[in-house]
Design a protein around this motif. Structure first.
Motif, PDB file in Angstrom:
ATOM      1  N   TRP A  99     -65.891  13.361 -34.847  1.00  0.00           N
ATOM      2  CA  TRP A  99     -64.866  12.449 -35.353  1.00  0.00           C
ATOM      3  C   TRP A  99     -64.988  12.308 -36.871  1.00  0.00           C
ATOM      4  CZ3 TRP A  99     -61.131  12.200 -32.287  1.00  0.00           C
ATOM      5  CH2 TRP A  99     -61.257  11.939 -30.927  1.00  0.00           C
ATOM      6  N   THR A 151     -54.109  11.551 -38.360  1.00  0.00           N
ATOM      7  CA  THR A 151     -55.491  11.861 -37.984  1.00  0.00           C
ATOM      8  C   THR A 151     -56.390  10.648 -38.168  1.00  0.00           C
ATOM      9  OG1 THR A 151     -55.194  14.178 -38.610  1.00  0.00           O
ATOM     10  CG2 THR A 151     -57.453  13.368 -38.452  1.00  0.00           C
ATOM     11  N   VAL A 188     -55.973   7.956 -35.513  1.00  0.00           N
ATOM     12  CA  VAL A 188     -56.621   8.320 -34.248  1.00  0.00           C
ATOM     13  C   VAL A 188     -58.134   8.227 -34.344  1.00  0.00           C
ATOM     14  CG1 VAL A 188     -56.994  10.210 -32.614  1.00  0.00           C
ATOM     15  CG2 VAL A 188     -54.707   9.800 -33.539  1.00  0.00           C
TER      16      VAL A 188
END
Length: 456
Positions: free
Chosen positions: A215, A247, A250
């Protein structure tokens, strides 16, 4: 028989012999990181022209920035599992090596590679410094340590650009990069005994470490693209910004404590406030010099003095919150700090009205710096207070990620808005771009009481 008076003990300070070398070494390292951060912006145009790499100019900043974001998360995982010893020495080594590569560059790609390595090192150092503070200094000294870190950033902010300009003009831009490792080595040696004594551990790596790093890699890439987008215009900027923002929307909630965006009390609020306050200050700071120059026709000297007021008042606020006799709790420091920040941004925003004296804006900028000086170290100390020995690294990484990512998103958004609104006249652009930080400052003030797990 009367009892003899008890002698008054002198408060223990950061320069007590137990911590003197460590304090000097850590402050020196932080000062060098700050100097590089500011100096690169001054030296890079000359370097890009000489290396025939103006087209790659943005990558020299975006690459280092993305590397720092990624290594911030790696540093959190590494410190929690293995302690601060090897993350610190690895960080200083990479930071110095990256500067040597950049300063020796024979092409723009080589300079960018050096900057990326430097960014890796900076990400490791930033988190590990907090872990050393937690393990080495008693709790009552931590606010003073963080105040000294603030000073370490302020002094280069005031004198760094001038020194860099002289070096670039009279020596060579390469010395901006090459001189720093020579100073970092003795600073690191001052910290050696303490950091090695803090040692390394052999605890299990957190089970979600690999997922966190994935991540983080996505967030780093998006943040780097956003910074690059801030240097573009038109359709190119839009094509970069939209996927990067999606991005981050999220990914970021997976890297920060649960409840950061929903107002959960305690650590989530501390992390959110760090992002909100830092973005507010940076978002205001970007447009103050431009407005003073373009709208009020002030000379660069006067503008520089005005901007320096914020740095100086930040240092003053940091010193104040670290005083031995201070009776304010950390919650009160954060409330008053965010209140001062919000009031300061409101006064600065008034500068868009031509009849408002410039002195009002300068007073507002003083309040902004003072508010950051009160709140920023208090948030740093709180994240350590709210973390146990197994989560300090992860939570410190979250604190720093919040600061970095909130600020990046805000700066990209306001830069794009300002460019879009410029045809309508400068006033409306400035008004919008100051109003957004003002909203964030008010939001921070409204959440300031939630920094403790329970209501106070």
């Amino acid at each position: 028989m009367s009892t003899p008076p008890v002698p008054r003990t002198r408060p223990v300070g950061l320069l007590d012999r137990r911590w003197r070398a460590t304090t000097v070494g850590m402050v020196a390292i932080m000062s060098l990181i700050s100097f590089v951060y500011l100096a690169v912006a001054t030296a890079m145009p000359t370097a890009a022209v000489e290396l025939d790499g103006v087209a790659l100019y943005g990558l020299a900043f975006g690459g280092a920035f993305a590397a720092s974001v990624l290594c911030t998360v790696i540093a959190g995982v590494w410190n929690d599992a293995r302690g601060p010893k090897w993350p610190m020495w690895t960080g200083i080594t990479l930071f110095s090596l990256g500067l040597v590569v950049a300063g020796s560059a024979v092409s723009m790609l080589m300079l960018i590679a050096g900057r990326v390595v430097q960014g890796f090192g900076g990400g490791l150092i930033g988190v590990t410094m907090y872990i050393v503070v937690a393990q080495v200094y008693p709790e009552e000294l931590r606010p003073k340590v963080f105040a000294s870190f603030a000073t370490a950033w302020v002094v280069p902010a005031v004198v760094g650009p001038s020194i860099t300009g002289l070096v670039v003009d009279h020596l060579d831009w390469r010395w901006v990069f090459l001189s720093v490792p020579a100073l970092a080595i003795p600073a690191a040696l001052l910290m050696r005994t303490t950091v090695n004594r803090a040692g390394s551990t052999d605890k299990p790596v957190r089970p979600d470490a690999a997922r966190l790093i994935r991540w983080a890699a996505a967030a780093a890439a998006a943040a780097g693209v956003l910074q690059l987008a801030g240097q573009q215009s038109g359709a190119t900027a839009v094509l970069l910004i939209i996927p990067a923002i999606v991005t981050l929307v999220v990914v970021v909630p997976r890297l920060l404590p649960r409840g950061t965006f929903s107002g959960a009390r305690g650590l989530p609020t501390v992390v959110a406030l760090r992002g909100l306050t830092s973005a507010t200050f940076a978002g205001t700071e970007v447009f103050v010099p431009l407005l003073l120059t373009e709208q009020r026709n002030l000379s660069p000297v006067i503008v520089g003095i005005g901007v320096s007021l914020g740095a100086c008042s930040w240092a003053l606020g940091s010193w104040w919150q670290g005083r031995d006799r201070l009776t304010w709790s950390r919650v009160q420091l954060i409330r008053r700090g965010t209140g001062s920040l919000a009031a300061g941004v409101a006064l600065v925003t008034l500068l868009v009205i031509g009849e408002v004296p410039v002195a009002i804006g300068f007073a507002g900028w003083l309040l902004c710096g003072l508010g950051m000086g009160l709140a920023y170290p208090a948030l740093s100390a709180l994240v350590l207070d709210l973390s146990d020995v197994n989560t300090r690294g992860h939570n410190t990484a979250a604190l720093k990620l919040s600061e970095t990512l909130f600020t990046t998103v805000l700066l990209t958004a306001t830069a794009s808005l300002f460019a879009a609104l410029l045809p309508m006249g400068g006033t409306i652009g400035y008004l919008v771009c100051f109003s957004i930080p003002l909203v964030l400052a008010v939001l921070a003030l409204s959440r300031a009481s939630g920094v403790t797990p329970h209501r106070t």
